[in-house]
Enzyme design. Structure first.
Site, PDB file in Angstrom:
ATOM      1  N   ILE A  58       0.701  -1.134   0.053  1.00  0.00           N
ATOM      2  CA  ILE A  58      -0.101  -0.026   0.001  1.00  0.00           C
ATOM      3  C   ILE A  58       0.731   1.363  -0.079  1.00  0.00           C
ATOM      4  N   LYS A  73      12.693  -0.586   5.788  1.00  0.00           N
ATOM      5  CA  LYS A  73      13.837  -1.772   6.230  1.00  0.00           C
ATOM      6  C   LYS A  73      14.057  -2.589   5.013  1.00  0.00           C
ATOM      7  N   LEU A  74      13.167  -2.777   3.996  1.00  0.00           N
ATOM      8  CA  LEU A  74      13.141  -3.592   3.080  1.00  0.00           C
ATOM      9  C   LEU A  74      13.312  -5.251   3.706  1.00  0.00           C
ATOM     10  N   GLU A 128       4.786  -5.281  10.063  1.00  0.00           N
ATOM     11  CA  GLU A 128       4.655  -6.604   9.889  1.00  0.00           C
ATOM     12  C   GLU A 128       3.293  -6.865   9.555  1.00  0.00           C
ATOM     13  N   THR A 150      -6.005  -0.924  10.820  1.00  0.00           N
ATOM     14  CA  THR A 150      -6.709  -1.931  10.107  1.00  0.00           C
ATOM     15  C   THR A 150      -7.870  -2.215  10.789  1.00  0.00           C
ATOM     16  N   ASP A 151      -8.967  -2.580  10.022  1.00  0.00           N
ATOM     17  CA  ASP A 151     -10.343  -2.777  10.652  1.00  0.00           C
ATOM     18  C   ASP A 151     -10.074  -4.079  11.488  1.00  0.00           C
ATOM     19  N   GLU A 152      -8.903  -4.937  11.335  1.00  0.00           N
ATOM     20  CA  GLU A 152      -8.735  -6.243  12.097  1.00  0.00           C
ATOM     21  C   GLU A 152      -8.872  -5.749  13.772  1.00  0.00           C
ATOM     22  N   TYR A 180      -1.042 -10.197  15.036  1.00  0.00           N
ATOM     23  CA  TYR A 180      -1.029  -9.003  14.017  1.00  0.00           C
ATOM     24  C   TYR A 180      -1.899  -8.002  14.585  1.00  0.00           C
ATOM     25  N   LYS A 190      -1.327  -4.472  15.949  1.00  0.00           N
ATOM     26  CA  LYS A 190      -2.053  -3.133  15.417  1.00  0.00           C
ATOM     27  C   LYS A 190      -2.905  -2.244  16.206  1.00  0.00           C
ATOM     28  N   LYS A 240      -0.376 -12.802   0.302  1.00  0.00           N
ATOM     29  CA  LYS A 240      -1.827 -12.639   0.701  1.00  0.00           C
ATOM     30  C   LYS A 240      -2.815 -13.242  -0.406  1.00  0.00           C
ATOM     31  N   VAL A 278      -7.659 -23.051  -0.079  1.00  0.00           N
ATOM     32  CA  VAL A 278      -8.639 -22.236   0.682  1.00  0.00           C
ATOM     33  C   VAL A 278      -8.873 -22.701   1.985  1.00  0.00           C
ATOM     34  N   ASN A 321     -14.457 -15.733   0.803  1.00  0.00           N
ATOM     35  CA  ASN A 321     -13.190 -15.965   0.060  1.00  0.00           C
ATOM     36  C   ASN A 321     -13.317 -17.072  -1.004  1.00  0.00           C
ATOM     37  N   HIS A 363      -9.355 -17.809  13.156  1.00  0.00           N
ATOM     38  CA  HIS A 363      -9.789 -17.279  11.862  1.00  0.00           C
ATOM     39  C   HIS A 363     -10.948 -16.283  12.013  1.00  0.00           C
TER      40      HIS A 363
HETATM   41  P1  NAD Z   1       3.452  -4.919   3.430  1.00  0.00           P
HETATM   42  O1  NAD Z   1       3.816  -6.058   4.127  1.00  0.00           O
HETATM   43  O2  NAD Z   1       3.259  -5.136   1.776  1.00  0.00           O
HETATM   44  O3  NAD Z   1       4.531  -3.906   3.364  1.00  0.00           O
HETATM   45  C1  NAD Z   1       5.080  -3.320   4.664  1.00  0.00           C
HETATM   46  C2  NAD Z   1       6.199  -2.407   4.461  1.00  0.00           C
HETATM   47  O4  NAD Z   1       6.930  -2.087   5.570  1.00  0.00           O
HETATM   48  C3  NAD Z   1       7.323  -3.411   3.541  1.00  0.00           C
HETATM   49  O5  NAD Z   1       7.861  -2.446   2.697  1.00  0.00           O
HETATM   50  C4  NAD Z   1       8.628  -3.627   4.657  1.00  0.00           C
HETATM   51  O6  NAD Z   1       9.762  -3.624   4.227  1.00  0.00           O
HETATM   52  C5  NAD Z   1       8.234  -2.491   5.596  1.00  0.00           C
HETATM   53  N1  NAD Z   1       8.957  -2.422   6.938  1.00  0.00           N
HETATM   54  C6  NAD Z   1       8.368  -3.720   7.768  1.00  0.00           C
HETATM   55  N2  NAD Z   1       8.916  -3.719   8.955  1.00  0.00           N
HETATM   56  C7  NAD Z   1       9.649  -2.431   8.797  1.00  0.00           C
HETATM   57  C8  NAD Z   1      10.579  -1.891   9.811  1.00  0.00           C
HETATM   58  N3  NAD Z   1      10.753  -2.451  11.036  1.00  0.00           N
HETATM   59  N4  NAD Z   1      11.205  -0.668   9.429  1.00  0.00           N
HETATM   60  C9  NAD Z   1      10.678  -0.054   8.399  1.00  0.00           C
HETATM   61  N5  NAD Z   1      10.251  -0.721   7.365  1.00  0.00           N
HETATM   62  C10 NAD Z   1       9.755  -1.761   7.715  1.00  0.00           C
HETATM   63  O7  NAD Z   1       2.314  -4.187   4.064  1.00  0.00           O
HETATM   64  P2  NAD Z   1       0.822  -3.583   3.452  1.00  0.00           P
HETATM   65  O8  NAD Z   1      -0.163  -4.635   2.969  1.00  0.00           O
HETATM   66  O9  NAD Z   1       1.403  -2.380   2.275  1.00  0.00           O
HETATM   67  O10 NAD Z   1       0.268  -2.722   4.527  1.00  0.00           O
HETATM   68  C11 NAD Z   1       0.887  -1.411   4.956  1.00  0.00           C
HETATM   69  C12 NAD Z   1       0.055  -0.918   6.138  1.00  0.00           C
HETATM   70  O11 NAD Z   1      -1.291  -0.960   6.080  1.00  0.00           O
HETATM   71  C13 NAD Z   1       0.176  -1.916   7.462  1.00  0.00           C
HETATM   72  O12 NAD Z   1       0.372  -1.205   8.495  1.00  0.00           O
HETATM   73  C14 NAD Z   1      -1.001  -2.640   7.547  1.00  0.00           C
HETATM   74  O13 NAD Z   1      -1.097  -2.911   8.836  1.00  0.00           O
HETATM   75  C15 NAD Z   1      -2.076  -1.686   7.095  1.00  0.00           C
HETATM   76  N6  NAD Z   1      -3.186  -2.204   6.364  1.00  0.00           N
HETATM   77  C16 NAD Z   1      -3.069  -3.000   5.323  1.00  0.00           C
HETATM   78  C17 NAD Z   1      -4.123  -3.846   4.991  1.00  0.00           C
HETATM   79  C18 NAD Z   1      -4.088  -4.839   3.710  1.00  0.00           C
HETATM   80  O14 NAD Z   1      -5.157  -5.366   3.122  1.00  0.00           O
HETATM   81  N7  NAD Z   1      -3.013  -4.789   3.171  1.00  0.00           N
HETATM   82  C19 NAD Z   1      -5.380  -3.388   5.078  1.00  0.00           C
HETATM   83  C20 NAD Z   1      -5.507  -2.334   6.322  1.00  0.00           C
HETATM   84  C21 NAD Z   1      -4.369  -1.914   6.757  1.00  0.00           C
HETATM   85  P1  TYD Z   2      -5.326 -12.431   3.731  1.00  0.00           P
HETATM   86  O1  TYD Z   2      -4.956 -12.030   2.477  1.00  0.00           O
HETATM   87  O2  TYD Z   2      -3.868 -13.085   4.600  1.00  0.00           O
HETATM   88  O3  TYD Z   2      -5.917 -11.137   4.683  1.00  0.00           O
HETATM   89  P2  TYD Z   2      -6.283 -10.999   6.055  1.00  0.00           P
HETATM   90  O4  TYD Z   2      -6.026 -12.460   6.946  1.00  0.00           O
HETATM   91  O5  TYD Z   2      -5.504 -10.017   6.777  1.00  0.00           O
HETATM   92  O6  TYD Z   2      -7.697 -10.790   5.794  1.00  0.00           O
HETATM   93  O7  TYD Z   2      -6.438 -13.351   3.854  1.00  0.00           O
HETATM   94  C1  TYD Z   2      -7.741 -13.219   3.467  1.00  0.00           C
HETATM   95  C2  TYD Z   2      -8.663 -14.256   4.007  1.00  0.00           C
HETATM   96  O8  TYD Z   2      -8.372 -15.617   2.709  1.00  0.00           O
HETATM   97  C3  TYD Z   2      -8.752 -14.797   4.952  1.00  0.00           C
HETATM   98  O9  TYD Z   2      -9.929 -14.970   5.431  1.00  0.00           O
HETATM   99  C4  TYD Z   2      -7.721 -15.977   5.110  1.00  0.00           C
HETATM  100  C5  TYD Z   2      -8.074 -16.371   3.395  1.00  0.00           C
HETATM  101  N1  TYD Z   2      -6.814 -17.280   3.140  1.00  0.00           N
HETATM  102  C6  TYD Z   2      -7.192 -18.585   2.259  1.00  0.00           C
HETATM  103  O10 TYD Z   2      -8.155 -18.942   2.556  1.00  0.00           O
HETATM  104  N2  TYD Z   2      -5.906 -19.175   1.992  1.00  0.00           N
HETATM  105  C7  TYD Z   2      -4.916 -18.653   1.821  1.00  0.00           C
HETATM  106  O11 TYD Z   2      -4.064 -19.190   1.077  1.00  0.00           O
HETATM  107  C8  TYD Z   2      -4.565 -17.475   2.454  1.00  0.00           C
HETATM  108  C9  TYD Z   2      -3.250 -16.594   2.400  1.00  0.00           C
HETATM  109  C10 TYD Z   2      -5.478 -16.360   2.867  1.00  0.00           C
END
Ligand code: NAD
Ligand code: TYD
Length: 339
Positions: free
Chosen positions: A12, A34-35, A84, A125-127, A153, A157, A192, A209, A252, A279
């Protein structure tokens, strides 16, 4: 505007950097990342020649490095995406989630205090609201609901959100928080659900799934999340939480079937595997507040966003083929082989 985007090499964060540089070409954007395994410099490489862009590799929990960067940069606004982010990894090994997601957020906020940053935005996050039952479609997450996280996780958050609100109340730090539902779109790491299923389907591999596939997620195209954060950092009220979501609930199983249909692959690839521990059943956001206060509305219908996403993965095999090797394969075997 001098903007710091932490975690900008992730899914994101990188979409946000591209969105902001396109909309505000005069803003100076620094990415601090941090990559980790989830961060990918390739994603940002095309920006190297842009004089308004700078990349710094550092850990948000490294106080010395963070303070040095803040001292020399004079940021106006910090948007914290660094985290993370994968629930399954947090179940395997929670420690790093607490360090990065909680202590890292603390370090960033301490630096914001020390150097008088005008806004700290925490990407949440909504989680953090736990989950909703499957048989109550009338219920949605609102900002005033208690936090009841299910996984390490989401607990990390939720802790970061509480800490951010405490820094606002105690020290007057100008904080805003957004809590978004599940995102999908370009540059999404293949562990994901949506990218994993697209890539497995393309490779004619089983689509794993969890459980019965009846769990519901509320999907938002990543660009719509970026536009919401843009509004919150410019017009949101300090000390407030804004939920972000577009009423796009899908099981899903429905998501996986839609991907297979789009790619012309058979549903026989679907394989039901052991369920995730703890879950969450259903996530569903009520976005009334951000709509009423800031006029935000999502623009991308799920069917259109899914097509854009699948087309992106088809057109950018180079990006993900590098990832789907090495460490990722070890993770994949650990997570899926005895499920
Ligand atoms: P992502 O895992 O794709 O990216 C995380 C980034 O953070 C990576 O580039 C990683 O290198 C960097 N990072 C991790 N630890 C670090 C550290 N200690 N110092 C500096 N950089 C660090 O995650 P994402 O899906 O892009 O999510 C971004 C944010 O949005 C997160 O805070 C997550 O909780 C939140 N979020 C994600 C979703 C989703 O659906 N993906 C939904 C709601 C909120
Ligand atoms: P995920 O993309 O890990 O997001 P989150 O757990 O943060 O919602 O998973 C989305 C949904 O998909 C979650 O209900 C778990 C399910 N899932 C599978 O069924 N199989 C998979 O291999 C993965 C990664 C997720």
């Amino acid at each position: 505007m001098k903007l710091l985007v932490t975690g900008g090499a992730g899914f994101i964060g990188s979409n946000f950097v591209y969105y902001m540089l396109e909309k505000y070409p005069e803003y100076d954007i620094t990415v601090l990342d941090k990559l980790t395994y989830a961060g990918n410099y390739d994603t940002l490489q095309p920006l190297e020649s842009n004089p308004h862009f700078r990349f710094v590799r550092a850990d948000i929990a490294d106080r010395e490095a963070v303070f040095r960067l803040f001292e020399e940069s004079g940021f106006d606004t910090v948007v914290n995406f660094a985290a993370e982010s994968h629930v399954d990894r947090s179940i395997e090994d929670p420690g790093i989630f607490l360090r990065t997601n909680i202590l890292g957020t603390q370090v960033l906020m301490d630096a914001c205090r020390a150097f008088g940053v005008g806004r700290f935005h925490q990407v949440g996050t909504d989680e953090v609201y736990g989950d909703l039952p499957l048989d109550r479609p009338d219920l949605f997450f609102t900002e005033d609901m208690p936090l009841t996280a299910s996984s390490p996780y989401s607990a990390s958050k939720a802790s970061a959100d509480l800490l951010a609100l405490a820094y606002h109340r105690t020290y007057g730090l100008p904080v805003t928080i957004s809590r978004c539902s599940n995102n999908y779109g370009p540059y999404h790491f293949p562990e994901k659900l949506i990218p994993l299923m697209i890539i497995n389907a393309l490779n004619d591999k089983p689509l794993p799934v969890y459980g019965t596939g009846e769990n519901v997620r509320d999907w938002l195209y990543v660009r719509d999340h970026c536009s919401a954060i843009d509004l919150v950092i410019h017009n949101g009220r300090v000390g407030e939480v804004y939920n972000i979501g577009g009423h796009n609930e899908r099981t899903n199983l429905a998501v996986v079937k839609a991907i297979l249909k789009h790619l012309g692959k058979p549903e026989s690839l679907i394989t039901f595997v052991g369920d995730r521990k703890g879950h969450d059943l259903r996530y569903a956001i009520d976005p009334t507040k951000i709509h009423n206060e800031l006029g935000w509305l999502p623009e991308t219908r799920f069917e259109d966003g899914l097509k854009l996403t699948i087309d992106w993965y088809l057109d950018n095999k180079d990006w993900w083929e590098k990832i789907v090797s090495g460490e990722y394969m070890e993770y994949y075997d650990r997570m899926y082989s005895n499920r």
